[in-house]
Design an enzyme around this catalytic site. Sequence first.
Site, PDB file in Angstrom:
ATOM      1  N   ASP A  85      18.682 -49.243-128.752  1.00 11.09           N
ATOM      2  CA  ASP A  85      17.901 -50.295-128.129  1.00 11.09           C
ATOM      3  C   ASP A  85      18.934 -51.221-127.475  1.00 11.09           C
ATOM      4  O   ASP A  85      20.134 -51.188-127.809  1.00 11.09           O
ATOM      5  CB  ASP A  85      17.018 -51.046-129.139  1.00 11.09           C
ATOM      6  CG  ASP A  85      15.908 -51.841-128.436  1.00 11.09           C
ATOM      7  OD1 ASP A  85      16.011 -52.064-127.208  1.00 11.09           O
ATOM      8  OD2 ASP A  85      14.945 -52.240-129.110  1.00 11.09           O
TER       9      ASP A  85
HETATM   10  C1  BGC Z   1      13.290 -53.626-126.292  1.00  9.99           C
HETATM   11  C2  BGC Z   1      13.091 -52.194-125.838  1.00  9.99           C
HETATM   12  C3  BGC Z   1      13.298 -52.106-124.347  1.00  9.99           C
HETATM   13  C4  BGC Z   1      14.687 -52.610-124.033  1.00  9.99           C
HETATM   14  C5  BGC Z   1      15.027 -52.575-122.536  1.00  9.99           C
HETATM   15  C6  BGC Z   1      14.610 -54.189-125.833  1.00  9.99           C
HETATM   16  O1  BGC Z   1      14.720 -55.548-126.113  1.00  9.99           O
HETATM   17  O2  BGC Z   1      13.211 -53.687-127.694  1.00  9.99           O
HETATM   18  O3  BGC Z   1      11.838 -51.735-126.187  1.00  9.99           O
HETATM   19  O4  BGC Z   1      13.118 -50.791-123.914  1.00  9.99           O
HETATM   20  O5  BGC Z   1      14.801 -53.965-124.451  1.00  9.99           O
HETATM   21  O6  BGC Z   1      14.285 -53.519-121.851  1.00  9.99           O
END
Ligand code: BGC
Length: 763
Positions: A227
């Site tokens: 993530d």
């Molecule tokens: C979120 C993800 C997301 C990523 C990119 C993170 O903060 O938890 O679900 O895909 O950011 O935006």
Amino acid sequence: MEAKELLKELSLEEKAMLTVGKNFWYFESAKDLDGALVTDGPHGIRKQKVIGENMGSGESVEATCFPPACLSASSWDRSALFKEGSAIAEEALSEGVNVVLGPGCNIKRSPLCGRNFEYFSEDPLLAGEMAQSWINGVQSMGVGTSLKHFACNSQERMRFISNSVVDERALNEIYLRQFEIAVKKSQPWTLMCSYNMINGKYSSDNRWLLTDKLRSEWGFEGLVVTDWGAMNDRVEGIKAGLDVEMPGPNRSNVDAVINAVKEGTLAEEDLDKVVLRILELNMKAAKNRKTVSYDRKKHHEIARDIASNSFVLLKNDGLLPLDKSKKYAVIGEFARSPRYQGSGSSFINSNYVDNAYDELAARGFDVEFEPGYLIGNDADCSLVQRAVSLAGKKDAVIAFIGLTEEMESEGFDRTTLSLPEEHDRLIREILKVNSNVIVVLYGGSPMLLPWKDDVSSILLGYLPGDAAGEATADVLSGSVNPSGKLAETFPLSLSDNPSYGNYSTEEKNVLYAESILVGYRYYDYMHKDVLFPFGHGLSYTDFEYGDMDISFDDERKEAKITLSIRNTGPYDGSEVIEVYVEKLDSKIFRSVRELKGFEKVFLKKGEEKKVRISLDRSAFEYYSVPLGRFDIEDGKYRIYSASSSRDLRAFRDITVTGNRNPEVMDWKIGDDFSSLFKGGRLPLIAQRGEISLNTSVSEILENPKARKMFKPLIDAYLTPFEGKTDGMSRMMLSMAMDMPLRAVAVMTGAIRQDELEKLIKSF
Ligand code: BGC
């Protein structure tokens, strides 16, 4: 050229470079092989107009906002999810996007989770089936997916630094199970690890999770990405099976990988395994790149179709469908400005949003509108008065209320299940002058409905996507017969929820002390009344369930269920048939019954159909901790056909040969949770630690000396969002407090991580 051939041509430097993203949204390239472009997800495309702008929060290209998972899961319709996935993939191709970051597959442990709107269910079978269908839809078009957030990321509060303490059985039966189903049935191109720790170990460098479970046990063939900002230790991550750190660049970690290989603390074969997977993914992306255009109107229609077939009719005392000969007061600003999606990384830039008031008027219904409230504003007495006065003059009222954007978002959790006070008050005031009230609810998760018994009908639209208005009008008018069912329980109060007291608190250690009793499993076990049970959803027609036939192959542990169902009411319609399995006289601590199969069928009025639902061995399994694997207890099992988890229609018993001496497990909810862990010890982390790379911004701010030292770094993150009120900026600000210094460094690029480490040492 094959990926293996290309790997041989790469220098150590080039290989290490590949393990970190090129920027916010691109994987790194190698030689003349471009890196894949990945973007959010999950219910549409959020591709930033300027890549790399404002830490991934900048404006994104126009795209269709399809129904978020809270609604699409209520369809219980695999083909709807497939359709949504393939339409999203078309939009991805048209924007040159190779991987869509979704679906979100975390279990809805508490209705308070700010991000529940992006997740499917409290039940792992339903969540897994919805996820695999969506993934298969996207990938059928040559676009990849990223199954997320692996794993145990069921709360937003402190998601970067919290430690999910989950016993082995709950992990296997509940929190990993939907990922297992999705991996086995759809092989997502990529999978995204979560921010949090599980039992004291960050997901991003957790070998048990990323290699033993995911690859060795389940056969995952794709790539694992972090993530955004989740990478704890890049070198350990490679050993654990974590392929790409996002976002990049992060030169400090590239150097750490190079040095670890040179120093012999990281085997080059381990790095090669990771690099090979990255090259394969980039090649797959390159091979599938094509120029595609899509029909925006057609996609809006798909969004509408999925939404209207997912709406859940919670209650109906006969006021629905609407009657063209009646006069209706349409009350509530949501009728004109629907809440149709949630905030955060899934936010879609759609300027094609319709509304229910206009749609009802366009269909020739006699409707008159009063806002009753302004979204996000305090109650306005004159608006309420005008709404009530209109309500008094009409045959019936259609009141639009729900959760506002401020109440639920990625980045924080809700603190209450209540609706905004002014929405509840509005309903109470309307009821004083008109008892014919239809309530339409928008919002991403369960709410308390204190006036439930006094209104006539309640239609739950969740967050319907950008065809909110048309979909709502379709169902209200009866041109679509509602067929959605709840993918989660609506409890009677927050304190009824099994995670109550152990959810979204000040504690970094989040105890999943209810073990396997999540959602309906708990309410059934405790014989607790609920507001609306899991699997509940009404129709404008009636369905009669016939007897079941079951042919059971004991050798293969496969049951083939055949049952007849008849539409006995006045409309065509679809019904979801739910199958629950209960072990009779079990020696093991279990929930009463569990969902093990489901099918949605369409029946014309008066029509009867035979429905076939197959159960495999997983329908009879439970996870045995002493054996370290799933096992089957010998004996009698009761198989139910049901219209909801509390509306059982027929059952048959079968005998299953299995383990006659399973360990007698008599742990009950409320018993010592630590006894479910090896040595009776909970794997806890320190609540407040030393200043380290993993110290969060809020911890730094508590310490005056640290506050001064790290101010420039923290300011680099906060400054772009300060004073802004849009959902994304609010999420970025609330997220900041739980963000560890290492992630702030990567997100802002303000300091190299190794420099930051030196600064910390000098503290
Ligand atoms: C979120 C993800 C997301 C990523 C990119 C993170 O903060 O938890 O679900 O895909 O950011 O935006």
